[in-house]
Design a protein around this motif. Sequence first.
Motif, PDB file in Angstrom:
ATOM      1  N   MET A 246       0.829  -1.208   0.000  1.00 28.52           N
ATOM      2  CA  MET A 246       0.000   0.000   0.000  1.00 28.52           C
ATOM      3  C   MET A 246       0.861   1.255   0.000  1.00 28.52           C
ATOM      4  O   MET A 246       0.558   2.231  -0.713  1.00 28.52           O
ATOM      5  CB  MET A 246      -0.927  -0.009   1.221  1.00 28.52           C
ATOM      6  CG  MET A 246      -1.657   1.301   1.462  1.00 28.52           C
ATOM      7  SD  MET A 246      -2.984   1.608   0.306  1.00 28.52           S
ATOM      8  CE  MET A 246      -4.250   0.604   1.041  1.00 28.52           C
ATOM      9  N   ASP A 247       1.950   1.280   0.765  1.00 27.54           N
ATOM     10  CA  ASP A 247       2.820   2.452   0.833  1.00 27.54           C
ATOM     11  C   ASP A 247       3.448   2.750  -0.522  1.00 27.54           C
ATOM     12  O   ASP A 247       3.625   3.918  -0.886  1.00 27.54           O
ATOM     13  CB  ASP A 247       3.921   2.231   1.881  1.00 27.54           C
ATOM     14  CG  ASP A 247       3.349   2.044   3.284  1.00 27.54           C
ATOM     15  OD1 ASP A 247       2.233   2.534   3.523  1.00 27.54           O
ATOM     16  OD2 ASP A 247       4.007   1.393   4.119  1.00 27.54           O
ATOM     17  N   VAL A 248       3.784   1.709  -1.284  1.00 27.68           N
ATOM     18  CA  VAL A 248       4.357   1.902  -2.616  1.00 27.68           C
ATOM     19  C   VAL A 248       3.273   2.349  -3.594  1.00 27.68           C
ATOM     20  O   VAL A 248       3.480   3.257  -4.406  1.00 27.68           O
ATOM     21  CB  VAL A 248       5.024   0.599  -3.105  1.00 27.68           C
ATOM     22  CG1 VAL A 248       5.611   0.782  -4.503  1.00 27.68           C
ATOM     23  CG2 VAL A 248       6.105   0.158  -2.127  1.00 27.68           C
ATOM     24  N   PHE A 249       2.116   1.728  -3.508  1.00 29.84           N
ATOM     25  CA  PHE A 249       1.013   2.008  -4.425  1.00 29.84           C
ATOM     26  C   PHE A 249       0.587   3.472  -4.383  1.00 29.84           C
ATOM     27  O   PHE A 249       0.342   4.103  -5.417  1.00 29.84           O
ATOM     28  CB  PHE A 249      -0.166   1.093  -4.075  1.00 29.84           C
ATOM     29  CG  PHE A 249      -1.460   1.475  -4.736  1.00 29.84           C
ATOM     30  CD1 PHE A 249      -1.648   1.280  -6.090  1.00 29.84           C
ATOM     31  CD2 PHE A 249      -2.488   2.030  -3.987  1.00 29.84           C
ATOM     32  CE1 PHE A 249      -2.843   1.637  -6.696  1.00 29.84           C
ATOM     33  CE2 PHE A 249      -3.684   2.382  -4.583  1.00 29.84           C
ATOM     34  CZ  PHE A 249      -3.862   2.188  -5.945  1.00 29.84           C
ATOM     35  N   THR A 250       0.506   4.067  -3.210  1.00 24.09           N
ATOM     36  CA  THR A 250       0.009   5.441  -3.068  1.00 24.09           C
ATOM     37  C   THR A 250       1.026   6.504  -3.493  1.00 24.09           C
ATOM     38  O   THR A 250       0.677   7.682  -3.546  1.00 24.09           O
ATOM     39  CB  THR A 250      -0.397   5.706  -1.607  1.00 24.09           C
ATOM     40  OG1 THR A 250       0.718   5.418  -0.739  1.00 24.09           O
ATOM     41  CG2 THR A 250      -1.589   4.851  -1.217  1.00 24.09           C
ATOM     42  N   LYS A 251       2.240   6.106  -3.816  1.00 28.46           N
ATOM     43  CA  LYS A 251       3.265   7.075  -4.209  1.00 28.46           C
ATOM     44  C   LYS A 251       3.262   7.354  -5.708  1.00 28.46           C
ATOM     45  O   LYS A 251       4.212   7.946  -6.243  1.00 28.46           O
ATOM     46  CB  LYS A 251       4.655   6.590  -3.773  1.00 28.46           C
ATOM     47  CG  LYS A 251       4.897   6.649  -2.275  1.00 28.46           C
ATOM     48  CD  LYS A 251       6.289   6.186  -1.916  1.00 28.46           C
ATOM     49  CE  LYS A 251       6.598   6.422  -0.441  1.00 28.46           C
ATOM     50  NZ  LYS A 251       5.714   5.690   0.461  1.00 28.46           N
ATOM     51  N   ALA A 252       2.230   6.961  -6.408  1.00 28.92           N
ATOM     52  CA  ALA A 252       2.136   7.184  -7.848  1.00 28.92           C
ATOM     53  C   ALA A 252       2.105   8.677  -8.157  1.00 28.92           C
ATOM     54  O   ALA A 252       1.505   9.473  -7.419  1.00 28.92           O
ATOM     55  CB  ALA A 252       0.885   6.511  -8.408  1.00 28.92           C
TER      56      ALA A 252
END
Length: 448
Positions: A246-252
Motif C-alpha cells: 500500500m505504501d508503494v502504491f500510493t506514491k504514484a
Amino acid sequence: MAASEETSALFPIFILTIMAIPIVPYTITKLCRAASKKSKSIHCQCNDCSRSGKYRKSIFQRILSVSTYSNLTLLLLWVIMIILVYYIKTRSTEITVFDPFSILGLEPGATESEIKKNYRRLSIQYHPDKNPDPEAHKYFVEHIAKAYQALTDPIARENYEKYGHPDGRQGFQMGIALPQFLLNIDGASGGILLLWIVGLCILLPLVVAVVYLSRSSKYTGNYVMHQTLSTYYYFMKPSLAPSKVMDVFTKAAEYMEIPVRRTDDEPLQKLFMLVRSELNLDLKNIKQEQAKFWKQHPALVKTELLVQAQLTREFGALSPSLAGDFRRILETAPRLLEELMKMAVIPRNAQGHGWLRPAIGVVELSQCIIQAVPLSARKTTGGSPEGIAPFLQLPHISEAVVKKVARKKVRTFQELYDMDAQERDELLTQTAGLSSEEVQDVEIVLEG
C-alpha cells in the motif's frame, strides 16, 4: 481577382468545415463507446428483485446521467452546425447561364420580328425614359439590352455562340472564405491575412503536435506516467511485505497531481479518525505516529486516506470535492496495480522466478480495493486463512456481527455456508441481531 465572400455562403461553409473536422470524429467515437459500454449490474438479478423495481432508474435519473457538461456542449455545437447548414442552404444561389431568349421571353429559333417586338415591349417596361427606378435601369442595361444585342448584332451573336456571353470571354473571379474585416483595414489586409493563414495552417497544428508529443512522452502505453514507474522500481524490493505494498502504491505520480485544497482539511481530519485503525500506527506512541503521518506530502496523505475510505466503506461521509478525487483514485488504481504486478512477476533469475512476497501483496491489495474490505480483515483468524474478509462480502455483515457469530463457534465462511438454512437464520437473527429482511438478503447471496 480575389474578393471577400463574407456576404455569400463561402465564409459560413469555411466555419462549418472547421467545426466539423473535430466534432464529427469525436461524436462518432462517443457514440461507439456508448454502444459498446456494457451496463454494470450491482444488484441481484433474481426475479423478485427484477419485479420489485427497486433498482430501476427513473426518467429524471436517466436524463441526469446523460446530461453531462461534455454532452450538452457537444449538443450545442451540433445545433450551431445545423443552423449554419440552414443558413448556407438559404443563402446559396445557383449560377444562371446567360440565355437571351429566356430574358426576352422567346422560344429558341424565334424570328427577327418576334425579337424586336418583345424588345420594344420590355423597353416600355424597363427603359430609363419610361421607368425611373434604378433597379429597372440596371436590369435593362445588363440583361435586356445585352440579350437584344446578342440576337441582332453579328459580332455579339458570334461572341454569344462561342463564349456564352455577348461581351466575349468573361474574367475569372475567385472568392476567399474570410470575413470582410480581414481584407479591408486601411491597407493592412495583406499582413492580417498572412497572420490568419500562419495561425490557422502553421501555429494551430504545431500546438496540437506539441501537446500530443508532450503527453505521449509523459505516459506509457498503459497510460501510466513514466515518473510513476520510476518510483515503483525504486521502492519495489524482493523482501517487500504484503502489508507494505500500500505504501508503494500510493506514491504514484498520478496521485501526487491530485489538488490539495484548504477546504479538504476538516473532512480529511474526520476521515482520519474513522480509518485510523487501518493505518498501521503504533498505538503506544499514537501522538507521535499521528504527527508523523500528517507531516507527509499532503497529496500522499489525501490519497492514503481516500484509499482507506474505500477499504473501510466510509466513502459515504466524503464531501463533494473529496468524492471527485475519490473516483479519480479508484479509476486510476487498476492500471497502477497492473504495473506493480508486472514488476513483481518479471523474471529475476535464470529459472524465470519473480518476487513472490510483493506479488502476493499486490493481489491482496487488488482484492481489497475491489471488494471494499480492509487489509486487516484478511489476517488469519480462528483457523480461517482469509480472515473475516469473506464474511464482509455478505450484505449487512460487519466486524461486530462476525464477532457475535464467532461466539457460536462459527469462525469460517465455509462453516456458515454449510449450516442448515433455518439454523443459519436463527443464528443471524438471535445472535447477530439482524432483522428478517436483512437475513433474507444474506440468504439470497448465499443461495445465488
